[in-house]
Design a protein around this motif. Sequence first.
Motif, PDB file in Angstrom:
ATOM      1  N   ASN A  42      22.197 -16.930   8.190  1.00 18.79           N
ATOM      2  CA  ASN A  42      21.795 -17.918   7.126  1.00 18.79           C
ATOM      3  C   ASN A  42      23.469 -18.091   7.163  1.00 18.79           C
ATOM      4  O   ASN A  42      23.718 -19.751   7.307  1.00 18.79           O
ATOM      5  CB  ASN A  42      22.230 -17.378   6.053  1.00 18.79           C
ATOM      6  N   THR A  43      24.736 -17.781   7.565  1.00 13.44           N
ATOM      7  CA  THR A  43      25.947 -18.475   7.656  1.00 13.44           C
ATOM      8  C   THR A  43      26.488 -19.711   8.439  1.00 13.44           C
ATOM      9  O   THR A  43      26.313 -21.098   8.065  1.00 13.44           O
ATOM     10  CB  THR A  43      27.089 -17.352   7.732  1.00 13.44           C
ATOM     11  N   ASN A  44      25.262 -19.006   9.962  1.00 11.63           N
ATOM     12  CA  ASN A  44      25.217 -20.865  11.141  1.00 11.63           C
ATOM     13  C   ASN A  44      24.710 -21.392  10.491  1.00 11.63           C
ATOM     14  O   ASN A  44      24.739 -22.898  10.795  1.00 11.63           O
ATOM     15  CB  ASN A  44      25.014 -20.107  12.142  1.00 11.63           C
ATOM     16  N   VAL A  45      23.379 -21.358   9.648  1.00 10.63           N
ATOM     17  CA  VAL A  45      23.219 -22.172   9.085  1.00 10.63           C
ATOM     18  C   VAL A  45      23.295 -22.974   8.756  1.00 10.63           C
ATOM     19  O   VAL A  45      23.541 -24.604   7.829  1.00 10.63           O
ATOM     20  CB  VAL A  45      21.370 -22.070   8.645  1.00 10.63           C
ATOM     21  N   LYS A  46      24.056 -22.811   7.014  1.00 11.08           N
ATOM     22  CA  LYS A  46      24.700 -23.409   6.129  1.00 11.08           C
ATOM     23  C   LYS A  46      25.882 -24.338   7.105  1.00 11.08           C
ATOM     24  O   LYS A  46      26.112 -24.830   6.380  1.00 11.08           O
ATOM     25  CB  LYS A  46      25.522 -22.294   5.202  1.00 11.08           C
ATOM     26  N   ARG A  47      26.545 -23.543   8.375  1.00 11.00           N
ATOM     27  CA  ARG A  47      27.985 -24.093   8.719  1.00 11.00           C
ATOM     28  C   ARG A  47      27.062 -25.684   9.267  1.00 11.00           C
ATOM     29  O   ARG A  47      27.805 -26.608   9.695  1.00 11.00           O
ATOM     30  CB  ARG A  47      28.776 -23.768   9.486  1.00 11.00           C
ATOM     31  N   LEU A  52      26.675 -31.654   9.563  1.00 12.30           N
ATOM     32  CA  LEU A  52      25.251 -32.236   9.713  1.00 12.30           C
ATOM     33  C   LEU A  52      24.836 -32.810   8.811  1.00 12.30           C
ATOM     34  O   LEU A  52      23.249 -32.301   8.575  1.00 12.30           O
ATOM     35  CB  LEU A  52      25.002 -32.828  11.023  1.00 12.30           C
ATOM     36  N   PRO A  53      25.574 -32.934   7.491  1.00 10.97           N
ATOM     37  CA  PRO A  53      24.489 -33.192   6.107  1.00 10.97           C
ATOM     38  C   PRO A  53      23.577 -33.852   6.438  1.00 10.97           C
ATOM     39  O   PRO A  53      22.461 -34.013   5.618  1.00 10.97           O
ATOM     40  CB  PRO A  53      25.898 -33.082   4.700  1.00 10.97           C
ATOM     41  N   ASN A  54      23.619 -35.029   6.730  1.00 11.46           N
ATOM     42  CA  ASN A  54      22.847 -36.136   6.559  1.00 11.46           C
ATOM     43  C   ASN A  54      21.994 -36.261   8.036  1.00 11.46           C
ATOM     44  O   ASN A  54      22.376 -36.683   9.002  1.00 11.46           O
ATOM     45  CB  ASN A  54      23.279 -37.723   6.337  1.00 11.46           C
ATOM     46  N   MET A 101      11.425 -30.621  16.890  1.00  6.37           N
ATOM     47  CA  MET A 101      12.903 -29.699  16.916  1.00  6.37           C
ATOM     48  C   MET A 101      12.574 -29.271  14.513  1.00  6.37           C
ATOM     49  O   MET A 101      12.130 -30.867  13.872  1.00  6.37           O
ATOM     50  CB  MET A 101      14.176 -30.016  17.277  1.00  6.37           C
ATOM     51  N   ASN A 102      13.223 -28.173  14.285  1.00 12.28           N
ATOM     52  CA  ASN A 102      12.762 -27.879  12.778  1.00 12.28           C
ATOM     53  C   ASN A 102      14.406 -29.087  12.045  1.00 12.28           C
ATOM     54  O   ASN A 102      15.661 -29.198  13.405  1.00 12.28           O
ATOM     55  CB  ASN A 102      12.668 -27.047  12.630  1.00 12.28           C
ATOM     56  N   GLN A 108      21.326 -27.950  15.362  1.00 12.66           N
ATOM     57  CA  GLN A 108      21.945 -27.498  16.580  1.00 12.66           C
ATOM     58  C   GLN A 108      22.393 -28.144  17.389  1.00 12.66           C
ATOM     59  O   GLN A 108      23.954 -28.119  18.359  1.00 12.66           O
ATOM     60  CB  GLN A 108      21.731 -25.968  16.580  1.00 12.66           C
ATOM     61  N   TRP A 109      21.673 -28.524  18.092  1.00 10.30           N
ATOM     62  CA  TRP A 109      22.126 -28.977  19.128  1.00 10.30           C
ATOM     63  C   TRP A 109      23.028 -30.734  19.159  1.00 10.30           C
ATOM     64  O   TRP A 109      23.850 -30.711  19.800  1.00 10.30           O
ATOM     65  CB  TRP A 109      20.543 -29.607  20.303  1.00 10.30           C
TER      66      TRP A 109
END
Length: 160
Positions: A42-47, A52-54, A101-102, A108-109
Amino acid sequence: VYDVMTWNKEPFSFEEGEQPPGDRITVPIDLGEVIREGTRINTNVKRLIDELPNLDFRLKFPDAAPTDKLKQTKLTREEWQVLGYVTGQNSIRQIAKVCSMNDTEIRQWVSGLLNSGLVELVKPASAPATNNRPGSQRQIKPQQPQREVIDRIINRIKNA
């Protein structure tokens, strides 16, 4: 289990002592370890979302020549797949869709490619006002990767 830990909408509850249906096989797990790993994910996903918010940003190749560190850059199959659709016209969201990809995977990539300096973000242009008739907005389809783009990337890395 880790997907359940990311739920942040809709009411849900966990009932202690509930038993699974009789045809299920249960496996004992270390709950503390599951919670630690879920928290890390979850921490990694939030980072990644902060970085990349958009996903409507587009990707392009940098104008400057690659640096020496790119000589040692090793790309995964997924990174090559994403690079194949970098045209300056395709949004990150479009690339994710065509690469199956989701949102988390594409973030991530793309994050890795941005950090290595292989791509740059291009903010989306303000959308012009359109009428609301059905079919008045044209769907942009991602272009298929072209061999010349891949060759150009390979040559940049070799000549860096």
